[in-house]
Design an enzyme around this catalytic site. Sequence first.
Site, PDB file in Angstrom:
ATOM      1  CE  LYS A   9      -3.615  -2.481   2.578  1.00  0.00           C
ATOM      2  NZ  LYS A   9      -4.555  -2.439   3.723  1.00  0.00           N
ATOM      3  CE1 TYR A  49      -8.954  -3.415   0.744  1.00  0.00           C
ATOM      4  CE2 TYR A  49      -8.316  -1.314  -0.235  1.00  0.00           C
ATOM      5  CZ  TYR A  49      -7.991  -2.465   0.466  1.00  0.00           C
ATOM      6  OH  TYR A  49      -6.702  -2.665   0.906  1.00  0.00           O
ATOM      7  CG  PHE A  57     -13.098   0.922   7.772  1.00  0.00           C
ATOM      8  CD1 PHE A  57     -12.602   0.363   6.608  1.00  0.00           C
ATOM      9  CD2 PHE A  57     -13.695   0.087   8.711  1.00  0.00           C
ATOM     10  CE1 PHE A  57     -12.708  -0.999   6.355  1.00  0.00           C
ATOM     11  CE2 PHE A  57     -13.800  -1.291   8.471  1.00  0.00           C
ATOM     12  CZ  PHE A  57     -13.301  -1.830   7.291  1.00  0.00           C
ATOM     13  NE  ARG A  85      -5.875 -12.839   4.809  1.00  0.00           N
ATOM     14  CZ  ARG A  85      -6.670 -11.772   4.911  1.00  0.00           C
ATOM     15  NH1 ARG A  85      -6.618 -10.807   3.983  1.00  0.00           N
ATOM     16  NH2 ARG A  85      -7.480 -11.629   5.915  1.00  0.00           N
ATOM     17  CB  THR A  91      -6.984  -6.754   9.794  1.00  0.00           C
ATOM     18  OG1 THR A  91      -7.415  -7.842   8.966  1.00  0.00           O
ATOM     19  CG2 THR A  91      -7.353  -5.440   9.152  1.00  0.00           C
ATOM     20  NE  ARG A 102      -1.918  -6.059   7.254  1.00  0.00           N
ATOM     21  CZ  ARG A 102      -3.045  -6.583   6.782  1.00  0.00           C
ATOM     22  NH1 ARG A 102      -3.646  -7.585   7.421  1.00  0.00           N
ATOM     23  NH2 ARG A 102      -3.574  -6.122   5.672  1.00  0.00           N
ATOM     24  CG  ASN A 112      -3.258  -2.911   7.193  1.00  0.00           C
ATOM     25  OD1 ASN A 112      -3.115  -2.544   6.023  1.00  0.00           O
ATOM     26  ND2 ASN A 112      -4.312  -3.590   7.603  1.00  0.00           N
ATOM     27  CG  HIS A 115      -4.973  -6.416  -0.472  1.00  0.00           C
ATOM     28  ND1 HIS A 115      -6.180  -6.480   0.185  1.00  0.00           N
ATOM     29  CD2 HIS A 115      -5.057  -7.285  -1.526  1.00  0.00           C
ATOM     30  CE1 HIS A 115      -6.966  -7.357  -0.448  1.00  0.00           C
ATOM     31  NE2 HIS A 115      -6.305  -7.854  -1.487  1.00  0.00           N
ATOM     32  CD  GLU A 126      -8.366  -9.220  -3.885  1.00  0.00           C
ATOM     33  OE1 GLU A 126      -7.237  -9.705  -3.657  1.00  0.00           O
ATOM     34  OE2 GLU A 126      -9.182  -8.971  -2.970  1.00  0.00           O
TER      35      GLU A 126
HETATM   36  P1  DAT Z   1      -7.289  -7.314   5.478  1.00  0.00           P
HETATM   37  O1  DAT Z   1      -6.512  -6.207   4.793  1.00  0.00           O
HETATM   38  O2  DAT Z   1      -6.486  -7.950   6.586  1.00  0.00           O
HETATM   39  O3  DAT Z   1      -7.866  -8.326   4.512  1.00  0.00           O
HETATM   40  P2  DAT Z   1      -9.999  -6.275   5.753  1.00  0.00           P
HETATM   41  O4  DAT Z   1     -10.282  -6.870   4.415  1.00  0.00           O
HETATM   42  O5  DAT Z   1     -10.926  -6.610   6.876  1.00  0.00           O
HETATM   43  O6  DAT Z   1      -8.522  -6.625   6.243  1.00  0.00           O
HETATM   44  O7  DAT Z   1      -9.971  -4.694   5.645  1.00  0.00           O
HETATM   45  C1  DAT Z   1      -9.386  -4.073   4.506  1.00  0.00           C
HETATM   46  C2  DAT Z   1      -8.581  -2.885   4.969  1.00  0.00           C
HETATM   47  O8  DAT Z   1      -9.450  -1.916   5.532  1.00  0.00           O
HETATM   48  C3  DAT Z   1      -7.567  -3.190   6.071  1.00  0.00           C
HETATM   49  O9  DAT Z   1      -6.361  -3.722   5.578  1.00  0.00           O
HETATM   50  C4  DAT Z   1      -7.384  -1.848   6.693  1.00  0.00           C
HETATM   51  C5  DAT Z   1      -8.776  -1.223   6.589  1.00  0.00           C
HETATM   52  N1  DAT Z   1      -9.518  -1.425   7.836  1.00  0.00           N
HETATM   53  C6  DAT Z   1     -10.049  -2.589   8.284  1.00  0.00           C
HETATM   54  N2  DAT Z   1     -10.663  -2.423   9.461  1.00  0.00           N
HETATM   55  C7  DAT Z   1     -10.521  -1.104   9.781  1.00  0.00           C
HETATM   56  C8  DAT Z   1     -10.926  -0.292  10.868  1.00  0.00           C
HETATM   57  N3  DAT Z   1     -11.611  -0.794  11.892  1.00  0.00           N
HETATM   58  N4  DAT Z   1     -10.585   1.029  10.841  1.00  0.00           N
HETATM   59  C9  DAT Z   1      -9.894   1.546   9.804  1.00  0.00           C
HETATM   60  N5  DAT Z   1      -9.473   0.827   8.735  1.00  0.00           N
HETATM   61  C10 DAT Z   1      -9.782  -0.478   8.728  1.00  0.00           C
HETATM   62 MG    MG Z   2      -9.383  -8.168   3.126  1.00  0.00          MG
END
Ligand code: DAT
Ligand code: MG
Length: 140
Positions: A9, A49, A57, A85, A91, A102, A112, A115, A126
């Site tokens: 990212k 996304y 968020f 993963r 996350t 992370r 973080n 992705h 994707e």
């Molecule tokens: P991951 O990236 O581990 O697959 P995710 O798909 O649940 O996680 O979420 C996508 C992204 O969104 C994540 O990398 C960071 C952001 N994100 C997730 N939860 C969040 C939160 N509670 N507040 C802010 N950003 C968040």
């Molecule tokens: Mg995800």
Amino acid sequence: MEMTFIMVKPDGVERGLVGNIISRFEQKGLKLRGARLMRIDRSLAEQHYGEHRDKPFFGELVDFITKDVVFAMVWEGPEAVALARSLIGKTNPAEAAPGTIRGDLACDVASNLVHGSDSVESAVREIELFFGKLSTNLAS
Ligand code: DAT
Ligand code: MG
């Protein structure tokens, strides 16, 4: 063999962590099949996304991922999705184990660093979104 979509990212590119992150996937034994340094527009970010469209968020997430260049990659290996993963970690960096990307390098859930696809179906979707048809854009 399975393929997964991995993206450093904007925070990871800005902090100069692309090499560090690539090294971890290489050391694990995964094979790099494609890579692009690119700027994501809002439309691509919203598609990528899409599952988070209704989360509080979402706007912040799209702003963040489009603010600067990302480094998009395709990695291949047995169970590549799950392996990647586990290398990436949870996350929320506060919950990500030391030794993960992370866990070692990030401290904020919004930034973080990386992705990784969460399933084989997500990976196919994707990879096509970012690289187009597999056969024409990836190394074999
Ligand atoms: P991951 O990236 O581990 O697959 P995710 O798909 O649940 O996680 O979420 C996508 C992204 O969104 C994540 O990398 C960071 C952001 N994100 C997730 N939860 C969040 C939160 N509670 N507040 C802010 N950003 C968040
Ligand atoms: Mg995800």
